[in-house]
Scaffold this active site. Structure first.
Site, PDB file in Angstrom:
ATOM      1  N   GLU A  35      87.834 156.313  65.363  1.00 16.54           N
ATOM      2  CA  GLU A  35      86.895 156.093  64.260  1.00 16.54           C
ATOM      3  C   GLU A  35      85.782 157.125  64.362  1.00 16.54           C
ATOM      4  OE1 GLU A  35      84.681 155.475  61.343  1.00 16.54           O
ATOM      5  OE2 GLU A  35      86.450 154.167  61.431  1.00 16.54           O
ATOM      6  N   CYS A  43      82.813 147.067  55.244  1.00 16.44           N
ATOM      7  CA  CYS A  43      82.324 145.686  55.172  1.00 16.44           C
ATOM      8  C   CYS A  43      81.115 145.462  56.062  1.00 16.44           C
ATOM      9  CB  CYS A  43      83.433 144.714  55.555  1.00 16.44           C
ATOM     10  SG  CYS A  43      82.901 142.985  55.504  1.00 16.44           S
ATOM     11  N   CYS A  48      80.028 144.385  52.556  1.00 14.51           N
ATOM     12  CA  CYS A  48      79.880 142.930  52.441  1.00 14.51           C
ATOM     13  C   CYS A  48      78.701 142.359  53.205  1.00 14.51           C
ATOM     14  CB  CYS A  48      81.145 142.234  52.950  1.00 14.51           C
ATOM     15  SG  CYS A  48      82.684 143.064  52.602  1.00 14.51           S
ATOM     16  N   LYS A  51      75.137 143.788  52.174  1.00 12.05           N
ATOM     17  CA  LYS A  51      74.946 143.414  50.765  1.00 12.05           C
ATOM     18  C   LYS A  51      74.604 141.935  50.640  1.00 12.05           C
ATOM     19  CE  LYS A  51      78.337 141.951  48.703  1.00 12.05           C
ATOM     20  NZ  LYS A  51      79.750 141.850  48.274  1.00 12.05           N
ATOM     21  N   GLY A 177      80.500 148.888  36.023  1.00 12.92           N
ATOM     22  CA  GLY A 177      80.608 147.523  35.532  1.00 12.92           C
ATOM     23  C   GLY A 177      81.459 146.641  36.409  1.00 12.92           C
ATOM     24  N   TYR A 179      82.421 145.094  40.592  1.00 13.28           N
ATOM     25  CA  TYR A 179      81.763 144.302  41.641  1.00 13.28           C
ATOM     26  C   TYR A 179      80.464 144.951  42.112  1.00 13.28           C
ATOM     27  CZ  TYR A 179      86.217 141.829  42.734  1.00 13.28           C
ATOM     28  OH  TYR A 179      87.352 141.078  42.703  1.00 13.28           O
ATOM     29  N   GLU A 183      76.633 143.651  41.434  1.00 14.58           N
ATOM     30  CA  GLU A 183      75.919 143.089  42.581  1.00 14.58           C
ATOM     31  C   GLU A 183      74.619 143.833  42.853  1.00 14.58           C
ATOM     32  OE1 GLU A 183      79.786 141.294  45.006  1.00 14.58           O
ATOM     33  OE2 GLU A 183      79.061 143.308  45.458  1.00 14.58           O
ATOM     34  N   ARG A 200      80.683 151.897  30.728  1.00 14.08           N
ATOM     35  CA  ARG A 200      81.438 152.561  29.662  1.00 14.08           C
ATOM     36  C   ARG A 200      82.282 151.593  28.847  1.00 14.08           C
ATOM     37  NH1 ARG A 200      86.298 155.734  32.971  1.00 14.08           N
ATOM     38  NH2 ARG A 200      87.254 153.878  33.904  1.00 14.08           N
ATOM     39  N   ARG A 206      85.814 144.104  34.350  1.00 15.90           N
ATOM     40  CA  ARG A 206      87.195 144.176  33.861  1.00 15.90           C
ATOM     41  C   ARG A 206      88.141 143.537  34.875  1.00 15.90           C
ATOM     42  NH1 ARG A 206      91.109 148.078  34.725  1.00 15.90           N
ATOM     43  NH2 ARG A 206      89.570 149.390  35.777  1.00 15.90           N
ATOM     44  N   HIS A 437      79.059 113.046  43.702  1.00 16.52           N
ATOM     45  CA  HIS A 437      77.948 113.060  42.747  1.00 16.52           C
ATOM     46  C   HIS A 437      76.614 112.887  43.472  1.00 16.52           C
ATOM     47  CE1 HIS A 437      76.001 112.491  38.872  1.00 16.52           C
ATOM     48  NE2 HIS A 437      75.342 111.445  39.396  1.00 16.52           N
ATOM     49  N   GLU A 442      81.585 118.708  41.014  1.00 22.72           N
ATOM     50  CA  GLU A 442      82.322 117.548  40.510  1.00 22.72           C
ATOM     51  C   GLU A 442      82.951 117.813  39.147  1.00 22.72           C
ATOM     52  OE1 GLU A 442      79.905 114.061  39.243  1.00 22.72           O
ATOM     53  OE2 GLU A 442      78.180 115.305  39.773  1.00 22.72           O
TER      54      GLU A 442
END
Length: 452
Positions: A35, A43, A48, A51, A177, A179, A183, A200, A206, A437, A442
Protein backbone atom coordinates in the site's frame (compact mmCIF):
# COMPACT_ATOMS: atom_id res chain seq x y z
CA UNK A 1 17.60 -6.51 -6.44
CA UNK A 2 15.82 -8.09 -3.47
CA UNK A 3 13.21 -10.73 -4.31
CA UNK A 4 10.52 -12.25 -2.08
CA UNK A 5 8.17 -15.21 -2.60
CA UNK A 6 4.58 -15.36 -1.36
CA UNK A 7 1.47 -17.44 -1.86
CA UNK A 8 -0.52 -14.22 -2.25
CA UNK A 9 0.38 -10.61 -2.97
CA UNK A 10 -2.35 -8.05 -2.43
CA UNK A 11 -1.99 -4.69 -4.14
CA UNK A 12 -3.98 -2.13 -2.17
CA UNK A 13 -4.65 -1.71 1.54
CA UNK A 14 -8.31 -0.72 1.45
CA UNK A 15 -11.23 -2.59 2.97
CA UNK A 16 -11.31 -5.39 0.40
CA UNK A 17 -7.56 -5.93 0.24
CA UNK A 18 -7.10 -5.90 4.01
CA UNK A 19 -9.92 -8.40 4.59
CA UNK A 20 -8.62 -10.71 1.87
CA UNK A 21 -5.05 -10.59 3.19
CA UNK A 22 -6.09 -11.24 6.77
CA UNK A 23 -8.41 -14.16 5.97
CA UNK A 24 -5.95 -15.73 3.52
CA UNK A 25 -3.26 -15.58 6.21
CA UNK A 26 -5.67 -17.21 8.68
CA UNK A 27 -6.03 -20.03 6.15
CA UNK A 28 -2.26 -20.52 6.29
CA UNK A 29 -1.13 -18.59 3.22
CA UNK A 30 2.09 -16.57 3.10
CA UNK A 31 0.69 -13.14 2.34
CA UNK A 32 2.18 -9.79 1.40
CA UNK A 33 0.26 -6.53 1.06
CA UNK A 34 1.59 -3.41 -0.66
CA UNK A 35 0.00 0.00 0.00
CA UNK A 36 1.57 3.27 -1.12
CA UNK A 37 -0.40 5.61 1.15
CA UNK A 38 -2.17 4.71 4.42
CA UNK A 39 -3.83 1.48 5.46
CA UNK A 40 -7.63 1.43 5.42
CA UNK A 41 -8.30 2.83 1.96
CA UNK A 42 -10.92 5.38 1.02
CA UNK A 43 -13.39 4.32 3.71
CA UNK A 44 -11.14 4.83 6.71
CA UNK A 45 -8.85 7.59 5.46
CA UNK A 46 -11.03 9.87 3.30
CA UNK A 47 -14.48 8.36 2.98
CA UNK A 48 -17.07 6.64 5.15
CA UNK A 49 -15.49 7.12 8.58
CA UNK A 50 -14.41 10.78 8.50
CA UNK A 51 -17.52 11.68 6.49
CA UNK A 52 -19.84 10.17 9.11
CA UNK A 53 -18.10 12.18 11.83
CA UNK A 54 -18.64 15.29 9.72
CA UNK A 55 -22.32 14.40 9.36
CA UNK A 56 -22.63 14.09 13.13
CA UNK A 57 -21.04 17.52 13.51
CA UNK A 58 -23.35 19.08 10.92
CA UNK A 59 -26.45 17.63 12.58
CA UNK A 60 -25.70 19.48 15.81
CA UNK A 61 -26.62 22.83 14.26
CA UNK A 62 -30.26 21.74 13.93
CA UNK A 63 -30.22 19.88 17.26
CA UNK A 64 -29.03 22.99 19.07
CA UNK A 65 -31.72 25.08 17.41
CA UNK A 66 -34.43 22.55 18.30
CA UNK A 67 -33.32 22.16 21.90
CA UNK A 68 -35.15 25.30 23.02
CA UNK A 69 -38.50 23.73 22.13
CA UNK A 70 -37.64 20.97 24.58
CA UNK A 71 -36.86 23.36 27.40
CA UNK A 72 -33.11 23.74 26.99
CA UNK A 73 -31.42 27.12 26.97
CA UNK A 74 -27.75 27.89 26.51
CA UNK A 75 -25.41 30.58 25.27
CA UNK A 76 -24.64 31.16 21.60
CA UNK A 77 -23.22 28.07 19.91
CA UNK A 78 -19.81 28.53 18.27
CA UNK A 79 -18.46 25.97 15.82
CA UNK A 80 -14.69 25.37 15.48
CA UNK A 81 -13.62 23.79 12.21
CA UNK A 82 -10.06 23.04 13.41
CA UNK A 83 -11.38 21.14 16.43
CA UNK A 84 -13.55 18.91 14.21
CA UNK A 85 -10.98 18.50 11.44
CA UNK A 86 -8.08 17.64 13.75
CA UNK A 87 -10.15 15.42 16.02
CA UNK A 88 -11.38 13.37 13.08
CA UNK A 89 -7.84 13.01 11.73
CA UNK A 90 -6.67 11.74 15.11
CA UNK A 91 -9.35 9.05 14.93
CA UNK A 92 -8.35 8.19 11.35
CA UNK A 93 -4.75 7.77 12.50
CA UNK A 94 -5.87 5.51 15.35
CA UNK A 95 -7.90 3.32 13.00
CA UNK A 96 -5.07 3.15 10.47
CA UNK A 97 -2.81 1.85 13.21
CA UNK A 98 -5.35 -0.84 14.10
CA UNK A 99 -5.49 -2.01 10.49
CA UNK A 100 -1.71 -2.35 10.43
CA UNK A 101 -1.43 -4.12 13.78
CA UNK A 102 -4.22 -6.57 12.92
CA UNK A 103 -2.52 -7.52 9.67
CA UNK A 104 0.87 -7.91 11.32
CA UNK A 105 -0.70 -10.02 14.06
CA UNK A 106 -1.90 -12.43 11.36
CA UNK A 107 1.57 -12.64 9.86
CA UNK A 108 0.93 -10.50 6.78
CA UNK A 109 4.10 -8.83 5.44
CA UNK A 110 3.45 -5.15 4.74
CA UNK A 111 5.24 -3.07 2.13
CA UNK A 112 4.61 0.67 2.46
CA UNK A 113 5.19 1.57 -1.15
CA UNK A 114 3.59 1.58 -4.59
CA UNK A 115 3.30 -1.76 -6.35
CA UNK A 116 2.70 -2.58 -10.01
CA UNK A 117 2.40 -5.78 -12.01
CA UNK A 118 5.54 -6.81 -13.86
CA UNK A 119 4.09 -10.09 -15.14
CA UNK A 120 1.28 -12.50 -14.20
CA UNK A 121 3.45 -13.76 -11.31
CA UNK A 122 5.62 -10.77 -10.41
CA UNK A 123 4.88 -7.57 -8.53
CA UNK A 124 7.39 -4.74 -8.75
CA UNK A 125 7.71 -2.35 -5.81
CA UNK A 126 8.73 1.29 -6.18
CA UNK A 127 11.69 0.48 -3.91
CA UNK A 128 13.08 -1.82 -6.60
CA UNK A 129 12.14 -5.04 -4.84
CA UNK A 130 10.30 -7.81 -6.69
CA UNK A 131 7.61 -9.98 -5.13
CA UNK A 132 7.04 -13.40 -6.70
CA UNK A 133 3.45 -14.48 -6.18
CA UNK A 134 1.56 -17.68 -6.83
CA UNK A 135 -1.59 -15.56 -6.76
CA UNK A 136 -2.23 -11.81 -7.00
CA UNK A 137 -5.20 -9.79 -5.79
CA UNK A 138 -5.81 -6.29 -7.16
CA UNK A 139 -7.62 -4.10 -4.63
CA UNK A 140 -6.53 -0.59 -5.55
CA UNK A 141 -9.95 1.06 -5.25
CA UNK A 142 -10.98 4.22 -7.11
CA UNK A 143 -10.19 7.91 -7.08
CA UNK A 144 -12.32 11.06 -7.54
CA UNK A 145 -12.75 12.03 -11.18
CA UNK A 146 -11.43 15.40 -12.35
CA UNK A 147 -12.78 16.49 -15.75
CA UNK A 148 -9.80 17.48 -17.90
CA UNK A 149 -12.07 19.56 -20.17
CA UNK A 150 -13.29 21.84 -17.34
CA UNK A 151 -11.30 25.11 -17.48
CA UNK A 152 -9.96 25.95 -14.04
CA UNK A 153 -10.65 22.54 -12.51
CA UNK A 154 -7.29 22.82 -10.75
CA UNK A 155 -8.84 25.49 -8.51
CA UNK A 156 -11.41 23.01 -7.19
CA UNK A 157 -11.08 20.31 -4.56
CA UNK A 158 -12.45 16.76 -4.44
CA UNK A 159 -13.70 14.76 -1.48
CA UNK A 160 -10.08 13.74 -0.83
CA UNK A 161 -9.11 17.29 0.11
CA UNK A 162 -12.39 18.28 1.76
CA UNK A 163 -11.43 16.64 5.04
CA UNK A 164 -8.25 18.69 5.38
CA UNK A 165 -9.28 22.25 4.46
CA UNK A 166 -7.26 24.86 6.37
CA UNK A 167 -10.50 26.81 6.87
CA UNK A 168 -14.15 26.55 5.88
CA UNK A 169 -15.17 28.96 3.13
CA UNK A 170 -18.21 31.19 3.55
CA UNK A 171 -19.70 29.74 0.35
CA UNK A 172 -19.09 26.55 -1.61
CA UNK A 173 -20.27 25.27 -4.99
CA UNK A 174 -20.57 21.48 -5.18
CA UNK A 175 -20.82 19.84 -8.58
CA UNK A 176 -22.54 16.45 -8.74
CA UNK A 177 -25.73 14.67 -7.81
CA UNK A 178 -24.62 11.36 -6.39
CA UNK A 179 -23.82 10.06 -2.90
CA UNK A 180 -20.71 12.15 -2.30
CA UNK A 181 -22.06 15.42 -3.70
CA UNK A 182 -25.30 15.23 -1.73
CA UNK A 183 -23.56 14.21 1.48
CA UNK A 184 -20.99 16.99 1.33
CA UNK A 185 -23.63 19.56 0.39
CA UNK A 186 -25.52 18.57 3.56
CA UNK A 187 -22.39 18.63 5.68
CA UNK A 188 -21.21 22.03 4.46
CA UNK A 189 -24.63 23.61 4.87
CA UNK A 190 -24.97 22.18 8.37
CA UNK A 191 -21.60 23.66 9.30
CA UNK A 192 -22.74 27.11 8.22
CA UNK A 193 -21.38 27.27 4.67
CA UNK A 194 -23.69 28.80 2.04
CA UNK A 195 -23.85 25.77 -0.27
CA UNK A 196 -25.01 25.45 -3.87
CA UNK A 197 -25.35 22.00 -5.47
CA UNK A 198 -25.10 21.97 -9.27
CA UNK A 199 -26.17 18.78 -11.05
CA UNK A 200 -26.34 18.09 -14.77
CA UNK A 201 -29.36 15.77 -14.47
CA UNK A 202 -32.98 16.69 -13.90
CA UNK A 203 -32.93 15.22 -10.40
CA UNK A 204 -30.27 14.17 -7.88
CA UNK A 205 -29.38 10.59 -6.90
CA UNK A 206 -29.78 8.72 -10.16
CA UNK A 207 -30.50 5.03 -9.61
CA UNK A 208 -32.66 5.48 -6.53
CA UNK A 209 -36.44 5.20 -6.48
CA UNK A 210 -38.06 8.29 -8.06
CA UNK A 211 -40.16 9.13 -5.00
CA UNK A 212 -37.11 8.84 -2.79
CA UNK A 213 -35.14 11.16 -5.07
CA UNK A 214 -37.90 13.78 -4.93
CA UNK A 215 -38.03 13.59 -1.15
CA UNK A 216 -34.25 13.78 -0.83
CA UNK A 217 -34.14 16.91 -2.98
CA UNK A 218 -36.92 18.56 -0.97
CA UNK A 219 -35.13 17.75 2.27
CA UNK A 220 -31.84 19.05 0.91
CA UNK A 221 -33.47 22.35 0.03
CA UNK A 222 -35.14 22.53 3.44
CA UNK A 223 -31.70 21.99 4.97
CA UNK A 224 -30.53 25.21 3.33
CA UNK A 225 -28.83 23.91 0.19
CA UNK A 226 -29.54 25.69 -3.09
CA UNK A 227 -30.09 22.96 -5.70
CA UNK A 228 -29.58 23.76 -9.39
CA UNK A 229 -30.36 20.91 -11.79
CA UNK A 230 -30.05 20.40 -15.58
CA UNK A 231 -26.90 22.52 -15.36
CA UNK A 232 -23.18 21.95 -15.14
CA UNK A 233 -19.98 23.87 -14.49
CA UNK A 234 -18.26 25.35 -17.54
CA UNK A 235 -15.40 27.17 -15.84
CA UNK A 236 -13.73 28.06 -12.55
CA UNK A 237 -11.70 31.27 -12.30
CA UNK A 238 -9.49 32.42 -9.45
CA UNK A 239 -10.43 35.95 -8.41
CA UNK A 240 -8.94 38.24 -5.71
CA UNK A 241 -11.94 37.59 -3.46
CA UNK A 242 -12.22 33.84 -4.16
CA UNK A 243 -13.62 31.80 -7.06
CA UNK A 244 -15.99 32.67 -9.85
CA UNK A 245 -17.86 29.58 -11.02
CA UNK A 246 -19.53 29.77 -14.43
CA UNK A 247 -22.54 27.58 -15.18
CA UNK A 248 -23.83 26.22 -18.47
CA UNK A 249 -27.00 28.32 -18.20
CA UNK A 250 -24.91 31.51 -18.30
CA UNK A 251 -24.99 32.28 -14.60
CA UNK A 252 -21.89 32.82 -12.51
CA UNK A 253 -21.54 32.18 -8.79
CA UNK A 254 -19.05 33.63 -6.33
CA UNK A 255 -17.70 31.21 -3.75
CA UNK A 256 -14.79 30.58 -1.48
CA UNK A 257 -14.40 27.09 -2.88
CA UNK A 258 -15.65 24.53 -5.38
CA UNK A 259 -15.92 20.80 -4.78
CA UNK A 260 -16.05 18.33 -7.69
CA UNK A 261 -18.03 15.19 -6.83
CA UNK A 262 -18.87 13.82 -10.26
CA UNK A 263 -17.92 10.21 -9.91
CA UNK A 264 -14.93 8.03 -9.19
CA UNK A 265 -12.51 6.31 -11.54
CA UNK A 266 -11.06 2.82 -10.90
CA UNK A 267 -7.35 2.97 -10.03
CA UNK A 268 -6.01 0.94 -12.94
CA UNK A 269 -3.84 3.47 -14.80
CA UNK A 270 -0.12 2.74 -14.48
CA UNK A 271 -0.75 -0.48 -12.59
CA UNK A 272 0.94 -2.67 -15.21
CA UNK A 273 -2.21 -4.63 -16.00
CA UNK A 274 -1.30 -4.78 -19.68
CA UNK A 275 1.99 -6.52 -18.82
CA UNK A 276 0.05 -9.23 -17.04
CA UNK A 277 -2.61 -9.44 -19.77
CA UNK A 278 -5.50 -8.44 -17.48
CA UNK A 279 -8.63 -7.30 -19.31
CA UNK A 280 -10.43 -4.06 -18.47
CA UNK A 281 -14.05 -3.07 -18.97
CA UNK A 282 -15.07 -0.20 -21.25
CA UNK A 283 -15.04 2.04 -18.15
CA UNK A 284 -11.45 1.16 -17.24
CA UNK A 285 -12.30 -1.20 -14.38
CA UNK A 286 -10.78 -4.64 -13.93
CA UNK A 287 -13.11 -7.15 -15.57
CA UNK A 288 -14.00 -10.04 -13.25
CA UNK A 289 -16.50 -12.88 -13.00
CA UNK A 290 -18.84 -13.65 -10.09
CA UNK A 291 -15.91 -15.13 -8.13
CA UNK A 292 -13.76 -12.00 -8.68
CA UNK A 293 -11.52 -13.84 -11.14
CA UNK A 294 -9.91 -11.92 -13.99
CA UNK A 295 -9.13 -13.46 -17.36
CA UNK A 296 -5.64 -14.36 -16.06
CA UNK A 297 -5.69 -17.62 -14.13
CA UNK A 298 -3.83 -16.50 -11.00
CA UNK A 299 -5.07 -12.87 -10.75
CA UNK A 300 -8.23 -11.69 -8.97
CA UNK A 301 -9.69 -8.25 -8.18
CA UNK A 302 -12.16 -6.97 -5.58
CA UNK A 303 -13.71 -3.70 -4.49
CA UNK A 304 -14.14 -0.40 -6.31
CA UNK A 305 -11.44 -1.21 -8.87
CA UNK A 306 -13.93 -3.69 -10.39
CA UNK A 307 -16.74 -1.08 -10.55
CA UNK A 308 -19.46 -3.47 -9.46
CA UNK A 309 -21.03 -2.00 -6.31
CA UNK A 310 -18.76 0.68 -4.86
CA UNK A 311 -19.57 0.18 -1.18
CA UNK A 312 -17.16 -0.70 1.62
CA UNK A 313 -19.15 -3.68 2.98
CA UNK A 314 -19.32 -5.10 -0.54
CA UNK A 315 -15.54 -4.88 -0.95
CA UNK A 316 -15.10 -6.59 2.41
CA UNK A 317 -17.43 -9.43 1.48
CA UNK A 318 -15.79 -9.83 -1.93
CA UNK A 319 -12.34 -9.98 -0.32
CA UNK A 320 -13.50 -12.52 2.25
CA UNK A 321 -15.15 -14.67 -0.42
CA UNK A 322 -11.95 -14.62 -2.49
CA UNK A 323 -9.81 -15.76 0.44
CA UNK A 324 -12.23 -18.53 1.40
CA UNK A 325 -12.46 -19.71 -2.21
CA UNK A 326 -8.76 -19.68 -3.04
CA UNK A 327 -7.15 -20.51 0.30
CA UNK A 328 -9.96 -21.84 2.49
CA UNK A 329 -11.01 -24.77 0.35
CA UNK A 330 -14.65 -23.71 -0.14
CA UNK A 331 -15.67 -21.87 -3.27
CA UNK A 332 -17.64 -18.81 -2.23
CA UNK A 333 -19.08 -15.85 -4.12
CA UNK A 334 -20.71 -12.72 -2.84
CA UNK A 335 -24.31 -12.21 -3.92
CA UNK A 336 -24.65 -8.66 -5.29
CA UNK A 337 -28.45 -8.76 -5.29
CA UNK A 338 -30.47 -6.78 -2.72
CA UNK A 339 -27.54 -4.90 -1.23
CA UNK A 340 -28.75 -2.13 1.07
CA UNK A 341 -27.27 1.33 0.74
CA UNK A 342 -27.60 4.75 2.33
CA UNK A 343 -26.85 8.35 1.51
CA UNK A 344 -25.85 10.17 4.69
CA UNK A 345 -27.45 13.45 3.80
CA UNK A 346 -29.25 15.48 6.48
CA UNK A 347 -31.67 13.83 6.86
CA UNK A 348 -30.41 10.61 5.24
CA UNK A 349 -32.05 8.29 2.73
CA UNK A 350 -31.68 4.53 2.49
CA UNK A 351 -32.81 1.81 0.13
CA UNK A 352 -32.73 -1.93 -0.47
CA UNK A 353 -34.07 -3.99 -3.34
CA UNK A 354 -35.88 -2.76 -6.43
CA UNK A 355 -37.19 0.71 -7.14
CA UNK A 356 -40.77 1.00 -8.34
CA UNK A 357 -39.58 1.53 -11.91
CA UNK A 358 -37.18 -1.44 -11.83
CA UNK A 359 -39.80 -3.70 -10.24
CA UNK A 360 -42.41 -2.69 -12.81
CA UNK A 361 -39.98 -3.43 -15.62
CA UNK A 362 -39.23 -6.84 -14.09
CA UNK A 363 -42.70 -7.95 -13.01
CA UNK A 364 -44.98 -5.98 -15.31
CA UNK A 365 -46.90 -4.45 -12.42
CA UNK A 366 -46.35 -3.91 -8.70
CA UNK A 367 -48.18 -2.98 -5.53
CA UNK A 368 -46.88 0.22 -3.95
CA UNK A 369 -47.36 1.34 -0.35
CA UNK A 370 -46.34 4.82 0.82
CA UNK A 371 -46.29 6.84 4.02
CA UNK A 372 -45.29 10.48 4.45
CA UNK A 373 -45.39 12.31 7.76
CA UNK A 374 -43.60 14.68 10.10
CA UNK A 375 -41.64 12.65 12.66
CA UNK A 376 -42.68 13.11 16.25
CA UNK A 377 -39.43 14.79 17.29
CA UNK A 378 -39.83 17.46 14.62
CA UNK A 379 -43.40 18.44 15.51
CA UNK A 380 -42.68 19.94 18.94
CA UNK A 381 -39.69 21.84 17.54
CA UNK A 382 -41.67 23.26 14.63
CA UNK A 383 -39.41 21.51 12.12
CA UNK A 384 -41.18 21.05 8.77
CA UNK A 385 -38.89 18.26 7.53
CA UNK A 386 -40.94 15.25 6.48
CA UNK A 387 -40.27 11.55 6.55
CA UNK A 388 -41.06 9.27 3.62
CA UNK A 389 -41.37 5.47 3.41
CA UNK A 390 -42.22 3.20 0.52
CA UNK A 391 -42.65 -0.54 0.01
CA UNK A 392 -42.62 -2.09 -3.45
CA UNK A 393 -44.39 -5.47 -3.48
CA UNK A 394 -44.20 -8.14 -6.17
CA UNK A 395 -47.68 -9.13 -7.37
CA UNK A 396 -48.66 -12.77 -7.12
CA UNK A 397 -46.01 -13.74 -4.56
CA UNK A 398 -46.67 -10.75 -2.24
CA UNK A 399 -42.91 -10.58 -1.67
CA UNK A 400 -41.54 -7.19 -0.57
CA UNK A 401 -39.10 -6.45 -3.39
CA UNK A 402 -38.00 -2.97 -2.34
CA UNK A 403 -37.89 -0.70 0.69
CA UNK A 404 -37.11 3.01 0.44
CA UNK A 405 -36.83 5.44 3.35
CA UNK A 406 -36.02 9.15 3.63
CA UNK A 407 -35.66 10.66 7.07
CA UNK A 408 -33.93 10.42 10.43
CA UNK A 409 -32.41 6.99 11.17
CA UNK A 410 -33.21 5.68 7.68
CA UNK A 411 -29.84 3.85 7.43
CA UNK A 412 -30.45 2.11 10.76
CA UNK A 413 -33.91 0.97 9.65
CA UNK A 414 -32.77 -0.20 6.22
CA UNK A 415 -30.18 -2.54 7.73
CA UNK A 416 -32.96 -4.55 9.39
CA UNK A 417 -35.33 -4.20 6.45
CA UNK A 418 -32.60 -5.65 4.24
CA UNK A 419 -32.75 -8.91 6.21
CA UNK A 420 -36.44 -9.25 5.42
CA UNK A 421 -35.98 -8.38 1.75
CA UNK A 422 -33.05 -10.77 1.39
CA UNK A 423 -35.09 -13.51 3.09
CA UNK A 424 -37.97 -12.95 0.66
CA UNK A 425 -40.58 -12.15 3.31
CA UNK A 426 -44.04 -11.20 2.10
CA UNK A 427 -46.08 -8.07 2.78
CA UNK A 428 -48.43 -10.22 4.87
CA UNK A 429 -45.50 -11.24 7.07
CA UNK A 430 -44.48 -7.60 7.48
CA UNK A 431 -48.07 -6.77 8.42
CA UNK A 432 -48.16 -9.59 10.97
CA UNK A 433 -45.30 -7.94 12.84
CA UNK A 434 -46.45 -5.88 15.82
CA UNK A 435 -45.41 -2.22 15.69
CA UNK A 436 -43.15 -0.56 18.24
CA UNK A 437 -44.89 2.65 19.30
CA UNK A 438 -44.12 5.50 19.17
CA UNK A 439 -41.45 5.17 16.46
CA UNK A 440 -41.11 6.23 12.88
CA UNK A 441 -40.18 2.67 11.92
CA UNK A 442 -43.62 1.36 12.90
CA UNK A 443 -44.98 2.75 9.64
CA UNK A 444 -43.10 -0.02 7.83
CA UNK A 445 -45.52 -2.58 9.26
CA UNK A 446 -48.65 -0.41 9.28
CA UNK A 447 -48.96 0.48 5.58
CA UNK A 448 -51.95 -1.74 4.85
CA UNK A 449 -54.43 0.59 3.21
CA UNK A 450 -52.18 2.77 1.11
CA UNK A 451 -51.70 0.62 -1.98
CA UNK A 452 -51.77 2.44 -5.31
Amino acid sequence: MTQHRFDLVVIGGGSGGVRAARVAAQHGARVALAEEYRMGGTCVIRGCVPKKYFVYAAEYSKAIAQAQAYGWTSGPAIFSWPVLRDGVQEEVTRLEGLYRSNLEARGVTLFNTRATLASPTKVRLATGETLHADKILIATGATPHRPADLPGQEHAITSNEAFLLPALPEAMVVQGGGYIAVEFASILSGLGVATTLVHRGEMILRGFDEDLRHQAERNLTAHGVTVITSTTLTGIDRMPEGLRVTLSDGRSLSAGGALLAIGRTPNTVGLGLEKAGVNLTSHGAVAVDEFSRTNVANIWAVGDVTDRIALTPVAIREGHAFADSVFGGRETRFDHEDVANAVFAIPPIASVGLSEAAATAKFGSVHVYKAEFRPMKAILAGDQTRMFMKLVVEPGTDRVAGVHIAGADAPEMIQLAAIAVKAGLTKAQWDATCAVHPTAAEELVLMRERAN
